[in-house]
Design a protein around this motif. Structure first.
Motif, mmCIF file in Angstrom:
data_model
loop_
_atom_site.group_PDB
_atom_site.id
_atom_site.type_symbol
_atom_site.label_atom_id
_atom_site.label_comp_id
_atom_site.label_asym_id
_atom_site.label_seq_id
_atom_site.Cartn_x
_atom_site.Cartn_y
_atom_site.Cartn_z
ATOM 1 N N THR A 68 0.823 -1.205 0.000
ATOM 2 C CA THR A 68 0.000 0.000 0.000
ATOM 3 C C THR A 68 0.860 1.259 0.000
ATOM 4 O O THR A 68 2.050 1.228 0.311
ATOM 5 C CB THR A 68 -0.922 0.033 1.221
ATOM 6 O OG1 THR A 68 -0.116 0.167 2.406
ATOM 7 C CG2 THR A 68 -1.742 -1.245 1.311
ATOM 8 N N ASP A 70 0.683 3.646 2.125
ATOM 9 C CA ASP A 70 1.134 3.921 3.492
ATOM 10 C C ASP A 70 2.434 3.192 3.797
ATOM 11 O O ASP A 70 3.321 3.729 4.472
ATOM 12 C CB ASP A 70 0.056 3.510 4.502
ATOM 13 C CG ASP A 70 -1.136 4.446 4.496
ATOM 14 O OD1 ASP A 70 -0.990 5.582 3.987
ATOM 15 O OD2 ASP A 70 -2.204 4.056 4.991
ATOM 16 N N GLU A 71 2.554 1.961 3.309
ATOM 17 C CA GLU A 71 3.772 1.190 3.551
ATOM 18 C C GLU A 71 4.957 1.789 2.807
ATOM 19 O O GLU A 71 6.089 1.779 3.309
ATOM 20 C CB GLU A 71 3.554 -0.267 3.142
ATOM 21 C CG GLU A 71 2.559 -0.988 4.025
ATOM 22 C CD GLU A 71 2.144 -2.341 3.475
ATOM 23 O OE1 GLU A 71 2.002 -3.281 4.264
ATOM 24 O OE2 GLU A 71 1.946 -2.455 2.250
ATOM 25 N N ASP A 73 5.196 4.991 2.051
ATOM 26 C CA ASP A 73 5.443 6.307 2.639
ATOM 27 C C ASP A 73 6.199 6.223 3.960
ATOM 28 O O ASP A 73 7.077 7.046 4.238
ATOM 29 C CB ASP A 73 4.112 7.030 2.830
ATOM 30 C CG ASP A 73 4.291 8.431 3.377
ATOM 31 O OD1 ASP A 73 4.864 9.280 2.666
ATOM 32 O OD2 ASP A 73 3.868 8.677 4.527
ATOM 33 N N LYS A 74 5.882 5.241 4.774
ATOM 34 C CA LYS A 74 6.452 5.219 6.129
ATOM 35 C C LYS A 74 7.965 5.015 6.127
ATOM 36 O O LYS A 74 8.656 5.435 7.059
ATOM 37 C CB LYS A 74 5.776 4.150 6.980
ATOM 38 C CG LYS A 74 6.121 2.723 6.617
ATOM 39 C CD LYS A 74 5.347 1.741 7.479
ATOM 40 C CE LYS A 74 5.685 0.291 7.096
ATOM 41 N NZ LYS A 74 4.862 -0.678 7.855
ATOM 42 N N THR A 673 8.121 12.924 10.766
ATOM 43 C CA THR A 673 8.504 11.543 10.455
ATOM 44 C C THR A 673 10.022 11.420 10.377
ATOM 45 O O THR A 673 10.732 12.394 10.109
ATOM 46 C CB THR A 673 7.902 11.080 9.120
ATOM 47 O OG1 THR A 673 8.378 11.919 8.063
ATOM 48 C CG2 THR A 673 6.379 11.129 9.164
#
Length: 710
Positions: A68, A70-71, A73-74, A673
């Motif tokens: 995804t 999100d994965e 991006d993190k 982050t």
């Protein structure tokens, strides 16, 4: 444009767009996947690539992995190649730290030669003008393991990747982010979406990005400009049309060079090379690529039974490539012989996929039938040439030397000028049949592929390929009430071949056959999803040396890949999530006249394993979330004769994020982050192609970011 100026421009653009957006409840959020509109969900256990229909993975009788946004991006990943690090069946980043140019890896032991974007092929028949999809534009990546020609035509037997674009949402939202990090990384990006003028029939999305930094190889740089607007029109409840635009310019793109095996994969008696070793020359290094595309995803539902989808995209890619490359290390273990390579290329591609689906019952059977017709047309222009370059002392390199045969010189450089025209037309049919909890998947496809390659110049000759192939797939799965789902499947692939044998007969397509069996599990609350698969793939009718006629080939080679894969995701608690994967491969040439019988292809790791833990802190640390992962890639053969191996390596990754609104309500919507890949800065070689060409893996990369969301 400077990064700061670009950021101000993005802010100015976002403000009026956001002002036009109206609030819509989160329950109404929808996204398009390969033209199929699916409701947003908490778990990524529904895919469309394996069947071109929105199908739960636990009911798909073939291995599928999903990554995804999100994965991505993190961990602050810049390329989709990096995103494959935690996927079963993958030997990642076979070209090492050159992550800003192409995405290169092995899937189930086979090179992934083409990727798909929104279900449409990005295949390129030339040399260096391959398009690259930026990670920031992707909503999800779906990886279909094993042959997939029954739905997609020409593709390798290891599987394929389908990148699903971010598309407009009915919920008004957006974010602006700035990142900085190792090797002078600077990145700023914008993502804003929502209804226009409060009317949810018209929604937009705008993605924009600027990124620059130093390449891992000393003296090299990379830079990228990107803008991707999209617009969705829903004239009624039955019709959705999404227009997708994309422009990406990469004026610089790291290095594509290598390192000799002595000093990288194994010891050199004079010392070891640093991972930032550079075999090229900054005065000659160039990779300037521009890619642009326009297309749409359209859907119309005639009734509860019939629906029609059409996906279309036109793409234009231009590239200028110039490089000084290594051609061998002398016996003194320090003098590197080198050559020059350069190309000017362009590619115009049109791809369209028409799908008519019907869902109906016949007695106790429920059918989901898909009929499709797709077409691809590509026209490439390639200027290419090779030349010589001065030697380089690998332990005391001197750059800026005069090269011979510089394409910018009066004598010219390009000694090959060709035009490549390729067309593929495919007609396919598929039926998903359900009887209570039994699922049967049947598919059949017929393709016709033509390619004309014209070598311009004194000879002005044209080589033609005109081939047809029928491929099929059968899968059976039973989904028990407990969540367990055993399955078995058979699928095929094909790859067209040019050239002729000694008698002048054209070769037929190379084919792939896979038999796969396994067990899937999805817990009733959907907090756990896992799959265990065993497979055997045979790539048959490959070209190998003609034992009776020198410099000719016969078509009786075979490469076999066997393996076992495990992949799973589990929400262990409401705060703790685990992702894990493991693979064991046995890949070997089972038929060959080239001296490869029993050998394993280069760059294929026999064993890989990974695990990642995500934790959302609470209590006094409420607002803090983070994760840590470890990944292991086993040794792989470094040359075709299997005389040496590239060593195994184990790496650690880390990410942290803090919602600043928990610290102070006035900071609502702000998030800080931080991420680190290869946390302990391990020096490693990702793979080798020969004793002369090895590639260092990516060094430690640290990023910090600040994001404003609304």
């Amino acid at each position: 444009m400077k990064p700061q100026a670009l950021l101000l421009a993005l802010l100015a653009t976002a403000a009026p767009l956001h002002a036009m957006a109206a609030d819509v409840t989160a329950d109404d959020d929808k996204s398009a996947v390969d033209g199929v509109v699916v409701t947003a969900r908490a778990h990524d256990t529904v895919g469309s690539t394996a069947s071109k229909l929105a199908t739960p993975l636990v009911e798909t009788p073939q291995s599928v992995s999903i990554i995804t946004a999100d994965e991505i991006d993190k961990l602050g990943l810049q390329s989709l190649n990096q995103a494959m690090r935690y996927v079963a069946g993958v030997t990642p980043e076979t070209r090492g730290g050159a992550v800003t140019r192409y995405d290169q890896f092995k899937l189930r032991g086979f090179e992934v030669t083409t990727t798909f974007l929104d279900g449409l092929s990005s295949q390129y028949p030339g040399w260096y003008a391959d398009a690259q999809v930026d990670a920031s534009t992707v909503d999800r990546i779906e990886i279909l393991k094993g042959p997939a020609s029954v739905l997609y035509g020409n593709s390798p037997p290891g599987g394929l990747l389908n990148f699903v674009s971010k598309t407009p949402k009915e919920v008004a939202s957006g974010e602006i982010e700035v990142r900085a990090g190792s090797r002078d990384l600077y990145e700023t990006s914008l993502d804003t979406t929502g209804p226009i003028a409060g009317d949810s029939r018209y929604t937009y999305r705008l993605l924009a990005l600027y990124r620059e930094g130093d390449g891992q190889a000393q003296t090299t740089r990379y830079e990228r400009y990107l803008i991707a607007p999209s617009f969705t029109w829903r004239p009624d409840d039955a019709t959705t049309i999404t227009l997708l635009g994309r422009y990406q310019h990469d004026p610089k793109s790291n290095s594509y060079g290598s390192a000799p095996s002595k000093g990288s994969a194994f010891a050199n008696p004079l010392g070891q090379l640093s991972p930032d070793f550079y075999d090229g020359d900054p005065n000659f290094e160039a990779y300037n690529r521009t890619q642009a595309s326009i297309g749409y995803l359209a859907e119309h539902r005639f009734s509860d039974v019939f629906a029609f989808h059409q996906n279309l995209r036109y793409t234009r890619v231009e590239s200028n490539y110039e490089s000084v490359y290594a051609s061998g290390l002398a016996d003194d273990n320090r003098t590197l012989h080198r050559g020059t390579a350069a190309s000017l290329e362009s590619n115009d591609g049109l791809a369209v996929d028409n799908q008519l689906s019907a869902r109906f019952d016949t007695g106790p059977l429920t059918h989901n039938v898909l009929l499709g017709l797709d077409y691809q047309h590509m026209m490439a222009k390639v200027l290419f040439g090779l030349g010589t370059a001065p030697d380089l002392d690998i332990f005391n390199p001197v750059y800026g030397q005069a090269t011979i045969g510089d394409p910018r010189g009066p004598a010219g450089f390009y000694n090959a000028d060709s035009r490549i025209k390729q067309e593929q037309t495919g007609l396919y049919a598929q039926d998903q049949i359900k009887l209570d909890r039994l699922v049967v998947l049947l598919g059949l496809r017929h393709d016709k592929v033509t390619q004309d390659t014209t070598a311009l110049g004194a000879t002005n000759t044209t080589t033609s390929v005109d081939q047809s192939k029928t491929t099929g797939r059968v899968g059976v799965l039973y989904h028990f009430d407990s969540g367990l789902a055993p399955y078995a499947s058979w699928s095929q692939s094909f790859e067209p071949q040019g050239q002729t044998d000694f008698a002048g007969n054209p070769f037929k397509p190379v084919t792939g056959d896979q038999v796969e069996g396994g067990l899937k599990y999805e817990s009733p609350d959907k907090r756990v999803y896992a799959t265990l698969a065993a497979f055997e793939i045979k790539r048959k009718d490959a070209l190998t040396a003609d034992p009776d006629h020198l410099n000719f080939s016969v078509q009786d080679g075979e490469l076999r890949s066997r393996g076992v894969e495990f992949e799973g995701r589990a929400h262990l608690t409401h705060r703790l999530k685990l992702t894990a994967a493991a693979t064991k491969l046995d890949v070997a040439f089972t038929k060959s006249n080239d001296g490869l019988l029993g050998k394993t292809p280069v760059g294929v790791a026999e064993k890989t394993a990974s695990a990642y833990l995500d934790y959302d802190f609470g209590g006094p640390l409420d607002g803090l979330a983070g994760g840590a992962g470890v990944r292991y890639v086993g040794p792989s053969w470094g040359d075709t004769a299997n005389t040496f191996k590239s060593p195994s390596y184990t790496l650690v990754d880390l990410n942290l994020g803090y919602t600043l609104g928990k610290l102070n309500p006035s900071l609502q919507g702000w998030r800080a982050t931080a991420s680190a890949t290869n946390l302990f800065d391990k020096r490693y070689v990702s793979s080798c192609y020969s004793v002369d060409w090895c590639w260092f893996g990516e060094q430690r990369t640290v990023q910090v970011g600040l994001k404003r969301s609304w």
